[in-house]
Motif scaffolding. Structure first.
Motif, mmCIF file in Angstrom:
data_model
loop_
_atom_site.group_PDB
_atom_site.id
_atom_site.type_symbol
_atom_site.label_atom_id
_atom_site.label_comp_id
_atom_site.label_asym_id
_atom_site.label_seq_id
_atom_site.Cartn_x
_atom_site.Cartn_y
_atom_site.Cartn_z
ATOM 1 N N ASP A 150 8.528 -0.224 12.578
ATOM 2 C CA ASP A 150 8.029 0.852 13.745
ATOM 3 C C ASP A 150 7.923 2.004 12.914
ATOM 4 O O ASP A 150 7.242 3.529 13.230
ATOM 5 C CB ASP A 150 8.406 0.695 15.160
ATOM 6 C CG ASP A 150 8.354 -0.877 15.188
ATOM 7 O OD1 ASP A 150 6.965 -1.041 14.860
ATOM 8 O OD2 ASP A 150 8.957 -1.184 16.949
ATOM 9 N N ASP A 151 9.205 2.183 12.442
ATOM 10 C CA ASP A 151 9.836 4.044 11.895
ATOM 11 C C ASP A 151 8.578 3.883 10.801
ATOM 12 O O ASP A 151 8.003 5.414 10.710
ATOM 13 C CB ASP A 151 11.115 3.503 11.586
ATOM 14 C CG ASP A 151 12.147 3.689 12.851
ATOM 15 O OD1 ASP A 151 12.709 3.908 13.761
ATOM 16 O OD2 ASP A 151 13.186 2.974 11.802
ATOM 17 N N ALA A 152 8.379 3.246 10.003
ATOM 18 C CA ALA A 152 7.558 3.244 8.762
ATOM 19 C C ALA A 152 5.631 3.825 9.335
ATOM 20 O O ALA A 152 5.098 5.287 9.013
ATOM 21 C CB ALA A 152 7.384 2.013 8.017
ATOM 22 N N LEU A 186 4.576 3.447 1.383
ATOM 23 C CA LEU A 186 4.504 2.929 2.702
ATOM 24 C C LEU A 186 3.579 1.802 3.081
ATOM 25 O O LEU A 186 4.240 0.910 3.699
ATOM 26 C CB LEU A 186 4.484 3.986 3.474
ATOM 27 C CG LEU A 186 5.223 5.837 3.592
ATOM 28 C CD1 LEU A 186 4.962 6.381 4.726
ATOM 29 C CD2 LEU A 186 6.345 4.929 4.093
ATOM 30 N N VAL A 187 2.489 1.552 2.371
ATOM 31 C CA VAL A 187 2.105 0.647 2.262
ATOM 32 C C VAL A 187 2.469 -0.960 2.054
ATOM 33 O O VAL A 187 2.228 -1.875 2.471
ATOM 34 C CB VAL A 187 0.663 1.371 1.758
ATOM 35 C CG1 VAL A 187 -0.419 -0.457 1.999
ATOM 36 C CG2 VAL A 187 -0.264 2.031 2.796
ATOM 37 N N THR A 188 3.190 -0.171 0.237
ATOM 38 C CA THR A 188 3.933 -1.499 -0.732
ATOM 39 C C THR A 188 4.803 -1.643 0.882
ATOM 40 O O THR A 188 4.959 -3.020 0.755
ATOM 41 C CB THR A 188 4.534 -1.324 -1.742
ATOM 42 O OG1 THR A 188 2.706 -0.404 -2.336
ATOM 43 C CG2 THR A 188 4.584 -1.984 -2.101
ATOM 44 N N ALA A 189 5.822 -1.012 1.526
ATOM 45 C CA ALA A 189 6.867 -1.572 2.050
ATOM 46 C C ALA A 189 6.345 -1.967 2.964
ATOM 47 O O ALA A 189 7.247 -3.476 3.715
ATOM 48 C CB ALA A 189 7.633 0.101 2.460
ATOM 49 N N LEU A 190 4.849 -2.143 3.940
ATOM 50 C CA LEU A 190 4.666 -2.168 5.028
ATOM 51 C C LEU A 190 4.492 -3.902 4.731
ATOM 52 O O LEU A 190 4.009 -4.961 5.778
ATOM 53 C CB LEU A 190 3.597 -1.585 5.967
ATOM 54 C CG LEU A 190 4.110 -0.043 6.466
ATOM 55 C CD1 LEU A 190 2.960 0.998 6.894
ATOM 56 C CD2 LEU A 190 4.842 -0.620 7.631
ATOM 57 N N GLY A 191 3.819 -4.267 3.681
ATOM 58 C CA GLY A 191 3.271 -5.172 2.928
ATOM 59 C C GLY A 191 4.422 -6.294 3.046
ATOM 60 O O GLY A 191 4.776 -7.277 3.092
#
Length: 445
Positions: A150-152, A186-191
């Motif tokens: 949620d923070d990301a 951020l996209v990579t971290a979310l994945g």
């Protein structure tokens, strides 16, 4: 009148017994004896009475002989019946002894099963707690990951807003490379976070399924434990109650007896030690309390068994015998007067083996006045047994004997009228009826 009757009587005698003469001739003389009718009547009457007496005496002798034969036959039949009954009682005693040993074996096996199942229960409880701890860690990790996600997302939204503002302000050229790199990170971290979240959810589901399986196994084991506990409790009740009843029927204080036996056998360790597991300050498990109660009952059963070996519950004569005199006042067979009989008498042939009725120590083995050859055995609980009128003694003073051990042979020594065993039981020096102990043990041994 008397003369006429006398004449008629003489005439009748003359007809029945005419006067006879018996001539006695010798070389030098001849004599005769005149047998008058009255003399012949007296001789005939005497001869008839002698013959009648001989017939009656012969008849009495024949009847007595026939009666004696019938009595001997009846005695033989009674003896055979009594021996058969004794054999049946001995077989029943042996059967009860085998059943007691089998029950003891079953108790031991059941105790081993309880120990194994308790270990399995503890292992299952440990695994369940570990799984609960693991599930709690997974849930915390999942919550933390969801917060990070949620923070990301919030940061991504803020960056998108900043990018839109930069495009509107004409500064897109200078901020575009840094913004694109941040968005890609951020996209990579979310994945990665989504993949980790899915894996954590799958692990948590698997852990919950395993926890349910362990719960079912635990319930099944608890049901099995409950059945085993019920069987053991019933078996212990059936085993302990007859022994307790036996001692009470003999007039013995069971609490005092068990306390004395426990003092003599106070070593600890082994399978009958009470179970004790660390509960981390929690209440003890009900199964643990039941297991400890069963162990206490088994310990009590062992104490009763040891006490029974030291009390005279057995019979001193194992072969056929005749019970000839009981305990109490009776007519003295020698003097005919009334006298206290402080024991019981078992009659049998000379040489019949005699056996100790309980474990103990021989305190006297020799001649003792009216007792004849006498053996005294000191037992536990202040009990002493005496075996009198023996023909042979095969034990010595100070010798330890066990219940059922042969101590000598039956005889007729001392003040007796025939071969028998005079058996006494004394408690704290006071004579008591030995049949109290023998009858109390009939339904147990």
């Amino acid at each position: 009148m008397r003369t006429r009757l006398a004449i008629k009587f003489d005439a009748t005698l003359e007809k029945l017994f005419p006067e006879r003469r018996v001539f006695l001739r010798s070389d030098t003389d001849t004599r005769f004896i005149r047998l008058r009718p009255v003399t012949q009547l007296i001789g005939f009457t005497g001869s008839a009475m002698l013959v009648a007496w001989a017939i009656v005496a012969t008849a009495v002798l024949l009847m007595d002989s026939i009666g004696s034969g019938n009595f001997r036959e009846q005695a033989k039949r009674d003896r055979v019946t009594y021996e058969t009954r004794l054999n049946i009682l001995a077989d029943e005693r042996d059967t009860r002894a085998h059943e007691a040993l089998a029950a003891q074996d079953r108790f031991s096996k059941a105790l081993e099963q309880i120990s194994v199942m308790q270990s399995q229960l503890l292992e299952s409880e440990t695994r369940r707690r570990e799984l609960e701890t693991g599930i709690e860690v997974i849930q915390n990790t999942l919550r933390r990951t969801m917060h990070e996600r949620d923070d990301a997302r919030t940061q991504l939204t803020d960056l998108q807003i900043q990018q839109a503002d930069s495009e509107n302000g004409g500064a897109l050229a200078s901020a575009s490379p840094e913004t694109s790199e941040t968005m890609n990170f951020l996209v990579t971290a979310l994945g990665d976070t989504a993949v980790e979240r899915d894996q954590i959810i799958a692990d948590a589901q698997g852990a919950l399924t395993r926890a349910e399986e362990l719960t079912r196994e635990l319930r099944l084991m608890q049901d099995q434990n409950e059945q085993i506990f019920r069987q053991l409790e019933d078996a212990m009740a059936v085993s302990v109650q007859p022994l307790d009843k036996m001692f009470r029927a003999a007039g013995m204080n069971t609490d005092s007896i068990l306390s004395q036996v426990r003092q003599g056998y106070n070593g600890q360790g082994g399978p009958l030690m009470p179970l004790s597991f660390s509960t981390r300050g929690e209440d003890t498990h009900p199964d643990l309390d039941r297991a400890n109660r069963l162990l206490n009952q088994m310990d009590q059963l062992n104490l009763y068994r040891i006490a029974a070996e030291g009390a005279p519950f057995a019979t001193p004569v194992h072969r056929a015998y005749r019970f000839t005199s009981g305990f109490g006042y009776r007519r003295d067979p020698k003097t005919g007067g009334k006298r206290m009989h402080r024991g019981v008498d078992f009659a049998g042939p000379v040489g019949t083996p005699l056996h100790a009725t309980a474990d103990g120590v021989v305190v006297h083995a020799g001649w003792s006045s009216g007792y004849g050859r006498l053996v005294k055995i000191k037992h536990a609980f202040g009990i002493e047994t005496r075996y009198a009128h023996m023909s042979k003694i095969i034990v010595k003073e100070g010798q330890k004997v066990s219940r059922g051990q042969r101590i000598g042979d039956m005889g007729a020594s001392g003040r007796v009228t025939g071969p028998h065993l005079h058996y006494e039981v004394r408690v704290d020096g006071k004579a008591v009826n030995p049949m109290i102990f023998i009858k109390a043990a009939r339904d147990v041994f």
